[in-house]
Design a protein around this motif. Structure first.
Motif, PDB file in Angstrom:
ATOM      1  N   GLY A 171     129.514 -25.689  -0.003  1.00 28.28           N
ATOM      2  CA  GLY A 171     128.480 -26.598  -0.485  1.00 28.28           C
ATOM      3  C   GLY A 171     127.593 -27.491   0.329  1.00 28.28           C
ATOM      4  N   THR A 172     128.491 -27.875   1.328  1.00 26.42           N
ATOM      5  CA  THR A 172     127.762 -28.669   2.531  1.00 26.42           C
ATOM      6  C   THR A 172     127.047 -27.882   3.322  1.00 26.42           C
ATOM      7  N   PHE A 173     127.560 -26.731   3.540  1.00 26.30           N
ATOM      8  CA  PHE A 173     126.853 -25.701   4.452  1.00 26.30           C
ATOM      9  C   PHE A 173     125.582 -25.060   3.894  1.00 26.30           C
ATOM     10  N   VAL A 174     125.410 -24.797   2.428  1.00 25.22           N
ATOM     11  CA  VAL A 174     124.333 -24.563   1.943  1.00 25.22           C
ATOM     12  C   VAL A 174     123.496 -25.491   1.906  1.00 25.22           C
ATOM     13  N   ASP A 175     123.790 -26.829   1.790  1.00 29.37           N
ATOM     14  CA  ASP A 175     123.126 -27.980   1.652  1.00 29.37           C
ATOM     15  C   ASP A 175     122.014 -28.115   2.780  1.00 29.37           C
ATOM     16  N   GLN A 176     123.016 -27.941   3.908  1.00 29.69           N
ATOM     17  CA  GLN A 176     122.405 -28.185   5.436  1.00 29.69           C
ATOM     18  C   GLN A 176     121.414 -26.995   5.604  1.00 29.69           C
ATOM     19  N   ALA A 177     121.851 -25.837   5.329  1.00 36.65           N
ATOM     20  CA  ALA A 177     120.805 -24.785   5.592  1.00 36.65           C
ATOM     21  C   ALA A 177     119.617 -24.959   4.992  1.00 36.65           C
ATOM     22  N   ASN A 178     119.751 -25.377   3.592  1.00 32.07           N
ATOM     23  CA  ASN A 178     118.502 -25.450   3.035  1.00 32.07           C
ATOM     24  C   ASN A 178     117.658 -26.535   3.023  1.00 32.07           C
ATOM     25  N   LYS A 179     118.159 -27.813   4.037  1.00 25.43           N
ATOM     26  CA  LYS A 179     117.431 -28.833   4.376  1.00 25.43           C
ATOM     27  C   LYS A 179     116.882 -28.373   5.731  1.00 25.43           C
ATOM     28  N   GLY A 180     117.161 -27.339   6.374  1.00 23.99           N
ATOM     29  CA  GLY A 180     116.919 -26.821   7.760  1.00 23.99           C
ATOM     30  C   GLY A 180     117.477 -27.514   8.804  1.00 23.99           C
ATOM     31  N   ASP A 181     118.706 -28.315   8.413  1.00 25.94           N
ATOM     32  CA  ASP A 181     119.638 -28.819   9.126  1.00 25.94           C
ATOM     33  C   ASP A 181     120.664 -27.897  10.095  1.00 25.94           C
TER      34      ASP A 181
END
Length: 521
Positions: free
Chosen positions: A401-411
């Motif tokens: 979940g953390t990975f998906v969130d960071q990818a979606n934010k461009g982090d």
């Protein structure tokens, strides 16, 4: 802490090996029948041990098939669906017609009720899509229905989708999880907030969700169609794979997914568990955030692509499970281009490109990935391979979940990800992954923007001639490959460990878990 975790993992592996008795060759349960036939019975609880929890239970906010698998065709249903041959079939709509280029009319099924007792009708369809398309709701999935100007109620059981432009793959999108119809009462209760208690018309009713632990669904006894065979489904979050497999051996669970390639031989040797395999629509890939240095330079991306020796990754990490990809479209997806060529392994060319880009000695960069065995193994192989051109790869492993969130934010700078095409049509891949409007949570985590790519993708959406659509998609894929937005890895195979007591389980090419026909001995 590490010593405790390592000791626990060793114990679990020994437990699995102890529980498994007998020996057999690798088997594919999608094509074989086991010896004795024991009659399956209805009822019971199906426990599915899963790597990760759903990020939410609102299909208008979901960004993963992992989450959609919990609700799609279980809690929520769409106007149309796909059968086991991936053909579009009636579901909540009994029939439909394309009235003209921009108008589609659907005749709805009568006598259907939502789980809360509310009648399913045209107003419910309109309420669902009005919420999805409301800018105040800000659904990240609204982009897939961007062409819908209005859902118009003709009478209680007739609706029309009025489009702003022709859109050939409309039915394929309606058949995916984004097309699920929500009870108007639930929409009224949650409004623009994420729905925490999904309420649809499907064969299972939502009972509870304990985040990080489990999601429970129960059989819908008032379901309008063929009722589910099991009484309850429990999705348990079990991050450690050895624990998931041991749960099958002890009878605590009946399905464990995903199954990693390294664990396949262990499961295949079991007398109690089978390996499930089927080819998916999706692909796995290495992605670049093209707005971040140094990957805002096309030459750097091409250099990395030339420095990756993919055959050794496919053999060493995946044991050749899942065929080599030449794009981000699986070979079964409409619009797949068999003539596409990925970058060849060429260290000299890679070094030359890096030098031209101003990095003759390489650079240091972070690669992010989720916490799955294959992804971590692939990251380590990439780390070793890229040393050959002076690129120092730092690996950051994150909870899913953390990975998906960071990818979606461009982090991100560089990442390993997959895209499980939910519709079987190239539009779902091309628009979501590469169109400028889809940057971020909609799927374009490359943050790629190219006016010509946008034009080709939009032209393919509105083109009625299917052969012309294929040609337009061939052109857009060639452009994305030319600009080295990503490195294709492999076509995904759906893998799961399934108890031999389970009958009727499958995973759709899109990656959805199919549970409506499951029974337990």
């Amino acid at each position: 802490m590490n010593a405790i975790r390592g000791g626990r993992s060793l114990f679990l592996v020994m437990l699995v090996l102890f529980l498994i008795t007998g020996c057999s060759t690798n088997k594919d349960v999608s094509t074989k029948e086991t010896g004795k036939k024991t009659a399956s019975k209805e009822g019971g609880t199906l426990v599915i041990a899963r790597l990760s929890d759903a990020e939410n239970l609102d299909q208008q906010f979901m960004s993963t098939i992992n989450a959609a698998s919990v609700t799609h065709r279980k809690v929520y249903e769409g106007l149309v669906g796909r059968d086991k041959n991936a053909e579009i079939q009636p579901l909540l709509a009994e029939k439909w017609e394309q009235v003209n280029d921009t108008t589609w009319e659907f005749k709805l099924r009568k006598g259907v009720k939502f789980h809360d007792g509310t009648d399913f009708n045209a107003n419910a369809v309109k309420a669902t899509f009005d919420r999805l398309l409301d800018p105040k709701v800000a659904s990240p999935r609204a982009v897939v229905f961007k062409m819908v100007k209005e859902v118009k109620v003709i009478d209680d059981y007739t609706v029309q989708f009025i489009l702003s432009e022709p859109f050939s793959p409309l039915l394929s999108i309606l058949a995916s999880h984004e097309g699920g119809i929500i009870s108007p009462k639930t929409i009224e209760k949650y409004g623009k907030n994420i729905i925490k208690e999904p309420n649809g018309t499907g064969p299972f009713v939502f009972e509870s969700w304990t985040p990080g632990q489990e999601i429970v669904l129960t059989k819908n006894k008032n379901y309008w169609g063929e009722k589910a065979k099991v009484d309850k489904v429990v999705f348990k979050v079990v991050p450690e794979e050895t624990t998931r497999i041991s749960m099958l051996e002890t009878g605590e669970a009946q399905i464990a997914e995903p199954l990693s390639v390294p664990m396949m031989d262990t499961v295949a040797a079991s007398q109690a568990v089978d390996v499930y395999r089927s080819e998916g629509y999706g692909t796995e890939y290495i992605g670049f955030n093209v707005q971040k240095k140094p990957f805002n330079d096309e030459r750097v991306r091409k250099a990395i692509a030339h420095a990756v020796e993919m055959d050794s990754i496919l053999k060493g990490v995946y044991n050749n499970v899942g065929k080599k990809a030449n794009s981000l479209l699986g070979s079964k997806v409409f619009g797949y281009n068999p003539d596409m060529k990925a970058y060849e392994y060429n260290l000299n060319e890679a070094k030359k490109l890096l030098a031209e880009a101003g990095y003759p000695n390489g650079f240091e960069v972070t690669l992010k990935t989720m916490d799955s065995k294959e992804r971590v193994n692939m990251a380590e192989v990439l780390q070793s391979q890229l040393k050959g051109i002076g690129v120092k790869l730092k690996i950051q492993v994150l909870e899913y979940g953390t990975f998906v969130d960071q990818a979606n934010k461009g982090d991100t700078e560089m990442f390993i990800l997959s895209w499980r095409n939910a519709t079987g049509d190239a539009d779902y891949n091309q628009y979501n992954l590469f169109h400028t409007n889809s940057q971020g949570g909609a799927g374009n985590t490359f943050f790629y923007s190219n006016k010509e790519a946008d034009r080709l993708i939009e032209a393919a959406r509105s083109e009625k001639d299917q052969e012309k659509r294929k040609e337009l998609y061939a052109q857009s894929q060639q452009l994305e490959m030319k600009e080295a937005v990503y490195i294709p890895v492999r076509v995904i195979e759906n893998l799961a460990a399934v108890s031999k007591d389970v009958k009727g389980f499958s995973i759709s090419p899109s990656g959805y878990l199919e549970l409506n026909d499951v029974s337990i001995k």
